[in-house]
Design an enzyme around this catalytic site. Sequence first.
Site, short mmCIF file in Angstrom:
data_model
loop_
_atom_site.label_atom_id
_atom_site.label_comp_id
_atom_site.label_asym_id
_atom_site.label_seq_id
_atom_site.Cartn_x
_atom_site.Cartn_y
_atom_site.Cartn_z
N GLU A 178 0.84 -1.21 0.00
CA GLU A 178 0.00 0.00 0.00
C GLU A 178 0.86 1.25 0.00
O GLU A 178 0.56 2.24 -0.66
CB GLU A 178 -0.93 0.01 1.22
N ASP A 187 -7.80 1.83 7.75
CA ASP A 187 -6.43 2.34 7.81
C ASP A 187 -6.39 3.45 8.87
O ASP A 187 -7.42 3.81 9.43
CB ASP A 187 -6.02 2.88 6.43
CO CO Z 1 1.12 4.92 5.55
ZN ZN Z 2 -1.70 3.10 5.90
#
Ligand code: CO
Ligand code: ZN
Length: 335
Positions: free
Chosen positions: A197, A220
């Site tokens: 990511e 997240d």
């Molecule tokens: Co990050």
């Molecule tokens: Zn992240």
Amino acid sequence: MKELLQPLCDAFGPAGFEDEVRELIREWIEPHCDEVRIDTMGNLVGLRRGNGKGRRIMLAAHMDEIGLIITQVEDSGLLRFSQIGVVPLKTLLGMRVRFANGTLGVISLEGGAEVEILSRELPDMGKWFVDVGAREREGLPVGVGDVATLFRPFADLGERVVAGGLDDRAGCAVLVETLRRLESSPHDIYFAFTVQEEVGSRGATTAAYMIEPDIGIAVDVTSTGDTPRPKQPMAVRLGAGPAIKVADRGLISHPRVREALVQAAEAEQIPYQLEVLPLGSTDAQAMQRARGGVLAGAVSVPCRYIHTPGEMIDMHDLEGAVRLLTAFLARPWPA
Ligand code: CO
Ligand code: ZN
């Protein structure tokens, strides 16, 4: 949930090298899934089947973290490096790093570190090096292409915790705990623990293509605006509950996803906040753009000092994120 967070944060996993994190999570999720697979990129995906009357929902949390990669070895045994993901240079001076094989080193800077830092202008990448304590190039335990993470072990401050890898091991912990607590759901739910990511949601891109979800939700961390003179004005505060994302740099959440999350939070009386993050993004941006498009949104865990060795979250927010997702997943998708 600290029993999940601590080993997750202490595991080694710069982007592209998530194996240690994946192994931990695989063991935890296997007993709770109908199917578990690891795809070509290295994403770990656990499926919990619904009753056939729901939608196909993909939840994504990324296993990788930022780090360093060695670019050159000097005769002196000092190592030059470049960044994996966005590593703020100002946090590097004097930091310890850890390589996959356990080798430790310390980061320093050419030209008299104190002088450079006082000059306010941060020296570019080429002036930094890692010192693993070697006398010379011969016999070095690491070399070109080896990756390291910033060494910043988990610390328990009580209601809040500090660690370097909370982005996004906090999200991984939320997914694992949600899977464990979820009793029944009409939906087929794909718990995706993604790779890479931090270098541009590369794992989520291929995982979303394979899974073909109707709805995609990233879990997240997000920044907060509750420390003195924050870099960007933000309404999110640490400890005020999980944040339901409205928008960030890479995503405008689909209003129906945002609304469904808000309704779930309100039905269960879970404190929540709305998030607009001017910088940064998550795997939701990749899910949204998969195939012909996916209804996408995100649930965020507020986090101070993101991408520094001292990332900090509040355990109440983590718990709130699990409750919010559990409530959302148990409900039918609004017509
Ligand atoms: Co990050
Ligand atoms: Zn992240």
